[in-house]
Design an enzyme around this catalytic site. Structure first.
Site, PDB file in Angstrom:
ATOM      1  N   CYS A 143       0.838  -1.207   0.000  1.00 40.28           N
ATOM      2  CA  CYS A 143       0.000   0.000   0.000  1.00 40.28           C
ATOM      3  C   CYS A 143       0.872   1.256   0.000  1.00 40.28           C
ATOM      4  O   CYS A 143       1.501   1.587   1.006  1.00 40.28           O
ATOM      5  CB  CYS A 143      -0.908  -0.023   1.225  1.00 40.28           C
ATOM      6  SG  CYS A 143      -1.827   1.486   1.494  1.00 40.28           S
ATOM      7  N   CYS A 187      -0.098   3.965   2.519  1.00 44.84           N
ATOM      8  CA  CYS A 187       0.309   3.535   3.864  1.00 44.84           C
ATOM      9  C   CYS A 187       1.768   3.902   4.117  1.00 44.84           C
ATOM     10  O   CYS A 187       2.124   4.380   5.197  1.00 44.84           O
ATOM     11  CB  CYS A 187       0.133   2.022   4.026  1.00 44.84           C
ATOM     12  SG  CYS A 187      -1.560   1.438   3.857  1.00 44.84           S
TER      13      CYS A 187
END
Length: 152
Positions: free
Chosen positions: A64, A67
């Site tokens: 991600c 993230c």
């Protein structure tokens, strides 16, 4: 925030929590970022559900990109909120049972667990520093306001 002190051709990164140190005759100030604890299926209950202080859980996955962009911001905020909020990270790919229990399908996924409150306060998607601070501040004030209203 770290300071780099150069000795010849090598560089040493010095991170001392809120302390002074000397480097080549100069005086520097350095503050280390708070470490965010990694939590898994086995340690989640103890580290999060049984905590006496609020816990911000960063559910993420290694692939991600948002993230990864939020990670340094969360480390900075963990230092700023030290003593008020505990910050932990959960790799959803490794903690599949926990991610499934909370029905997490989108990342980044921040969940603020407050002592005595069953359901966490949730924020999904990429957030910048100010948005995360606002999320924390509003969420931390909400239970106090409810408790004060009940006591009147």
């Amino acid at each position: 925030m770290s300071r780099v002190c150069r000795f010849g051709s090598s560089a040493l990164t010095l991170s001392l929590l809120a302390s002074f140190f000397t480097c080549g005759g100069g005086l520097f100030w350095s503050v280390a970022l708070a470490e965010i604890t990694a939590v898994n299926d086995k340690t989640f209950k103890k580290e999060v559900n049984e905590s006496k202080t609020p816990v911000l859980v960063d559910f993420y996955t290694k692939y991600c990109v948002p993230c990864k962009k939020m990670a340094p911001v969360l480390e900075d905020l963990a230092t700023e909120y030290s003593g008020k909020v505990k910050f932990v990270r959960v790799d959803a790919d490794e903690a599949e049972k926990t991610a499934a229990f909370y029905d997490i399908e989108m990342y980044p996924y921040l969940a603020l667990f407050l002592p005595g409150v069953k359901a966490p306060v949730v924020s999904v998607g990429y957030k910048n520093r100010e948005q995360i601070k606002d999320f924390l501040d509003r969420s931390l004030k909400a239970p106090k306001a409810k408790a004060e209203a009940k006591s009147k």
